[in-house]
Scaffold this motif. Structure first.
Motif, PDB file in Angstrom:
ATOM      1  N   UNK A 338       0.824  -1.214   0.000  1.00  0.00           N
ATOM      2  CA  UNK A 338       0.000   0.000   0.000  1.00  0.00           C
ATOM      3  C   UNK A 338       0.854   1.259   0.000  1.00  0.00           C
ATOM      4  N   UNK A 339       2.014   1.212   0.637  1.00  0.00           N
ATOM      5  CA  UNK A 339       2.862   2.408   0.716  1.00  0.00           C
ATOM      6  C   UNK A 339       3.381   2.792  -0.673  1.00  0.00           C
ATOM      7  N   UNK A 340       3.818   1.813  -1.455  1.00  0.00           N
ATOM      8  CA  UNK A 340       4.304   2.101  -2.815  1.00  0.00           C
ATOM      9  C   UNK A 340       3.186   2.677  -3.674  1.00  0.00           C
ATOM     10  N   UNK A 341       1.992   2.107  -3.566  1.00  0.00           N
ATOM     11  CA  UNK A 341       0.861   2.602  -4.351  1.00  0.00           C
ATOM     12  C   UNK A 341       0.515   4.029  -3.967  1.00  0.00           C
ATOM     13  N   UNK A 342       0.444   4.310  -2.671  1.00  0.00           N
ATOM     14  CA  UNK A 342       0.081   5.659  -2.213  1.00  0.00           C
ATOM     15  C   UNK A 342       1.111   6.693  -2.658  1.00  0.00           C
ATOM     16  N   UNK A 343       2.384   6.346  -2.632  1.00  0.00           N
ATOM     17  CA  UNK A 343       3.421   7.283  -3.056  1.00  0.00           C
ATOM     18  C   UNK A 343       3.307   7.578  -4.554  1.00  0.00           C
ATOM     19  N   UNK A 344       3.006   6.551  -5.366  1.00  0.00           N
ATOM     20  CA  UNK A 344       2.865   6.779  -6.799  1.00  0.00           C
ATOM     21  C   UNK A 344       1.638   7.639  -7.090  1.00  0.00           C
ATOM     22  N   UNK A 345       0.541   7.345  -6.417  1.00  0.00           N
ATOM     23  CA  UNK A 345      -0.656   8.168  -6.589  1.00  0.00           C
ATOM     24  C   UNK A 345      -0.389   9.610  -6.175  1.00  0.00           C
ATOM     25  N   UNK A 346       0.332   9.785  -5.085  1.00  0.00           N
ATOM     26  CA  UNK A 346       0.663  11.139  -4.629  1.00  0.00           C
ATOM     27  C   UNK A 346       1.519  11.866  -5.663  1.00  0.00           C
ATOM     28  N   UNK A 347       2.483  11.148  -6.277  1.00  0.00           N
ATOM     29  CA  UNK A 347       3.327  11.767  -7.299  1.00  0.00           C
ATOM     30  C   UNK A 347       2.488  12.229  -8.491  1.00  0.00           C
ATOM     31  N   UNK A 348       1.534  11.401  -8.915  1.00  0.00           N
ATOM     32  CA  UNK A 348       0.679  11.775 -10.044  1.00  0.00           C
ATOM     33  C   UNK A 348      -0.202  12.972  -9.697  1.00  0.00           C
ATOM     34  N   UNK A 349      -0.790  12.940  -8.507  1.00  0.00           N
ATOM     35  CA  UNK A 349      -1.692  14.025  -8.100  1.00  0.00           C
ATOM     36  C   UNK A 349      -0.933  15.342  -7.972  1.00  0.00           C
ATOM     37  N   UNK A 350       0.218  15.308  -7.319  1.00  0.00           N
ATOM     38  CA  UNK A 350       1.005  16.533  -7.143  1.00  0.00           C
ATOM     39  C   UNK A 350       1.468  17.067  -8.492  1.00  0.00           C
ATOM     40  N   UNK A 351       1.973  16.182  -9.357  1.00  0.00           N
ATOM     41  CA  UNK A 351       2.425  16.628 -10.676  1.00  0.00           C
ATOM     42  C   UNK A 351       1.269  17.217 -11.483  1.00  0.00           C
ATOM     43  N   UNK A 352       0.115  16.540 -11.454  1.00  0.00           N
ATOM     44  CA  UNK A 352      -1.044  17.058 -12.174  1.00  0.00           C
ATOM     45  C   UNK A 352      -1.506  18.396 -11.640  1.00  0.00           C
ATOM     46  N   UNK A 353      -1.507  18.546 -10.319  1.00  0.00           N
ATOM     47  CA  UNK A 353      -1.954  19.797  -9.703  1.00  0.00           C
ATOM     48  C   UNK A 353      -1.004  20.941 -10.040  1.00  0.00           C
ATOM     49  N   UNK A 354       0.303  20.697  -9.951  1.00  0.00           N
ATOM     50  CA  UNK A 354       1.282  21.731 -10.287  1.00  0.00           C
ATOM     51  C   UNK A 354       1.161  22.121 -11.760  1.00  0.00           C
ATOM     52  N   UNK A 355       0.992  21.134 -12.641  1.00  0.00           N
ATOM     53  CA  UNK A 355       0.837  21.430 -14.058  1.00  0.00           C
ATOM     54  C   UNK A 355      -0.400  22.281 -14.307  1.00  0.00           C
ATOM     55  N   UNK A 356      -1.500  21.972 -13.618  1.00  0.00           N
ATOM     56  CA  UNK A 356      -2.730  22.755 -13.771  1.00  0.00           C
ATOM     57  C   UNK A 356      -2.555  24.183 -13.260  1.00  0.00           C
ATOM     58  N   UNK A 357      -1.948  24.320 -12.096  1.00  0.00           N
ATOM     59  CA  UNK A 357      -1.757  25.643 -11.515  1.00  0.00           C
ATOM     60  C   UNK A 357      -0.832  26.503 -12.360  1.00  0.00           C
ATOM     61  N   UNK A 358       0.189  25.882 -12.937  1.00  0.00           N
ATOM     62  CA  UNK A 358       1.146  26.637 -13.745  1.00  0.00           C
ATOM     63  C   UNK A 358       0.686  26.798 -15.195  1.00  0.00           C
ATOM     64  N   UNK A 359      -0.417  26.167 -15.568  1.00  0.00           N
ATOM     65  CA  UNK A 359      -0.898  26.264 -16.940  1.00  0.00           C
ATOM     66  C   UNK A 359      -0.037  25.532 -17.941  1.00  0.00           C
ATOM     67  N   UNK A 360       0.620  24.448 -17.493  1.00  0.00           N
ATOM     68  CA  UNK A 360       1.473  23.637 -18.371  1.00  0.00           C
ATOM     69  C   UNK A 360       0.613  22.565 -19.041  1.00  0.00           C
ATOM     70  N   UNK A 361       0.060  22.897 -20.193  1.00  0.00           N
ATOM     71  CA  UNK A 361      -0.860  21.981 -20.877  1.00  0.00           C
ATOM     72  C   UNK A 361      -0.182  20.667 -21.232  1.00  0.00           C
ATOM     73  N   UNK A 362       1.035  20.736 -21.743  1.00  0.00           N
ATOM     74  CA  UNK A 362       1.733  19.523 -22.170  1.00  0.00           C
ATOM     75  C   UNK A 362       2.070  18.631 -20.984  1.00  0.00           C
ATOM     76  N   UNK A 363       2.558  19.236 -19.893  1.00  0.00           N
ATOM     77  CA  UNK A 363       2.899  18.449 -18.702  1.00  0.00           C
ATOM     78  C   UNK A 363       1.661  17.757 -18.149  1.00  0.00           C
ATOM     79  N   UNK A 364       0.537  18.478 -18.089  1.00  0.00           N
ATOM     80  CA  UNK A 364      -0.690  17.873 -17.588  1.00  0.00           C
ATOM     81  C   UNK A 364      -1.139  16.738 -18.507  1.00  0.00           C
TER      82      UNK A 364
END
Length: 427
Positions: A338-364
């Protein structure tokens, strides 16, 4: 200055490995290059390092119990991909270096498309050709399906989805992986964060030609999951661009109207019947995956170490694949816990959120593609989808004022900017 590990030439070099029947060696070769270029100042991305760490720890604990050598090798190769992703992000590549890698992926996808077209034109004469390595390896090694997938061509072969069809795996180990390479090529041509497309109408015309050339490889993969991942990724990129153009209030109003319209359409449509019709031609695929998912979840719930996982994927008689297969999320939960899964999900969520906030269409778009594709497919040494996440995190690691270079491909690399440390935080 040393050349980047993930250069355009190296990515394109996969085609030569495939032609020799050794495509499965691309990721191990990349790991060697990364280790040789590693520097003490490279800071590994915390969340993704945690994923690799828990997978490695679970594998070590599993080895003590003496599992089959083939299962240990498969887990080690899977871990190798995660380690490569960590090292790639830690290196904080410049935008020019990222552009080299992206150009390599697009070029490789076009090479695959050309080879697939040739195979279709001469079909069935090019079917099941044994590549050179397949003639040299002993039968005991070729008995492993993960090796055989690369030493025999799958550019065009017969299959049956309610009717006889010609399917293509391209230059990857199976059709889903080949389709994913084509989808990444299409995505990078359309969103183009690296200035690969020439400006003006001529640039868009050439990009459109590239997309048309790549579409047959995607269609002939018959991978619904890959098509869905590409569509959702393009929608995500479009949402970012619309928000830029309309502003916050205008975009919120448009989003509300779109959501209301979608609900109305879904309410009027016979959704269960449509799903059944869509699945009709691939009913066997859904059933076999469902069996794997259910048994895997039962094993996870009954596991004495749910936080760490099993370390290796167990083979169960009657299933077409190992437990924890056909889903990166389920595979992480089963093998890394569960720890590995939660860390990967957190990485995706954080990356997606930062891309959205910064307006990085390609990164998102790249993050979304990875997230959706991973629902029904594994992280493995046989495909290039992990590089989509590397490109996304690399984009987010650039300083805010770093725009796409005018001529990024083939020019001299510049040092990675100090602001690229943000990429390590996102990862």
């Amino acid at each position: 200055m040393t050349s980047p590990a993930l250069s355009r030439r190296f990515v394109l070099g996969y085609a030569a490995l495939w032609l020799a029947g050794a495509g499965f060696l691309w990721w191990p070769w990349l790991l060697v290059r990364l280790v040789l270029r590693a520097r003490a100042e490279h800071r590994p991305p915390l969340l993704l390092t945690g994923v690799a760490g828990f997978l490695g720890l679970s594998l070590l604990l599993a080895v003590v119990e003496g599992p089959p050598a083939g299962r240990v090798l498969g887990a080690a190769l899977n871990l190798l991909v995660w380690v490569c992703v960590v090292l790639l992000v830690a290196a904080r590549p410049s935008r020019r270096q990222l552009a080299e890698a992206a150009a390599g992926l697009v070029g490789l996808a076009l090479v695959q498309a050309a080879l697939t077209l040739i195979a279709l034109l001469v079909y069935p004469r090019a079917q099941d050709l044994v590549l050179p390595l397949g003639r040299l390896l002993p039968d005991s090694v070729l008995a492993d399906p993960s090796i055989t997938a690369f030493v025999v061509t799958h550019l065009a072969f017969p299959d049956y989805f309610a009717m006889p069809v010609v399917r293509s795996g391209g230059i990857l180990g199976n059709p889903t992986w080949g389709g994913a390479l084509a989808a990444l090529g299409i995505l990078l041509l359309l969103v183009d964060p690296f200035g690969l497309r020439r400006p003006g109408v001529r640039g868009w015309a050439l990009a459109a030609v590239g997309v048309v050339v790549l579409l047959p490889s995607l269609v002939l993969s018959y991978s619904r999951n890959t098509v869905l991942a590409l569509v959702v990724a393009l929608v995500a990129a479009g949402a970012v661009l619309l928000r830029r153009r309309l502003g916050g209030p205008g975009f919120a109003a448009l989003l509300s109207l779109s959501a209301a319209g979608a609900v109305a359409v879904l309410a009027a449509l016979p959704v269960p019947a449509l799903i059944a019709s869509l699945n009709g031609t691939r009913a066997g695929s859904a059933e076999t995956r469902g069996e794997i998912y259910l048994i895997t979840l039962d094993r996870v719930l009954a596991s004495p170490t749910p936080l760490l996982g099993s370390g290796v994927k167990e083979r169960v008689p009657g299933l077409v694949a190992s437990l924890g297969s056909h889903s990166s999320y389920l595979g992480l939960l089963y093998r890394g816990g569960a720890l590995a899964l939660l860390l990967f999900l957190a990485a995706l969520v954080v990356a997606g959120w930062v891309a959205w906030r910064r307006g990085e269409a390609a990164a998102l778009a790249l993050v979304v593609f990875t997230a959706v594709w991973s629902v029904a497919e594994d992280v493995d040494v046989g495909h290039f989808v992990p590089l989509a996440l590397v490109l996304a995190l690399g984009l987010l690691g650039q300083p805010d004022d770093a725009g796409p270079p005018e001529h990024p491909v083939g020019a001299a690399d510049r040092p990675a900017p100090v602001g690229a440390a943000a990429g390590a935080r996102v990862g």
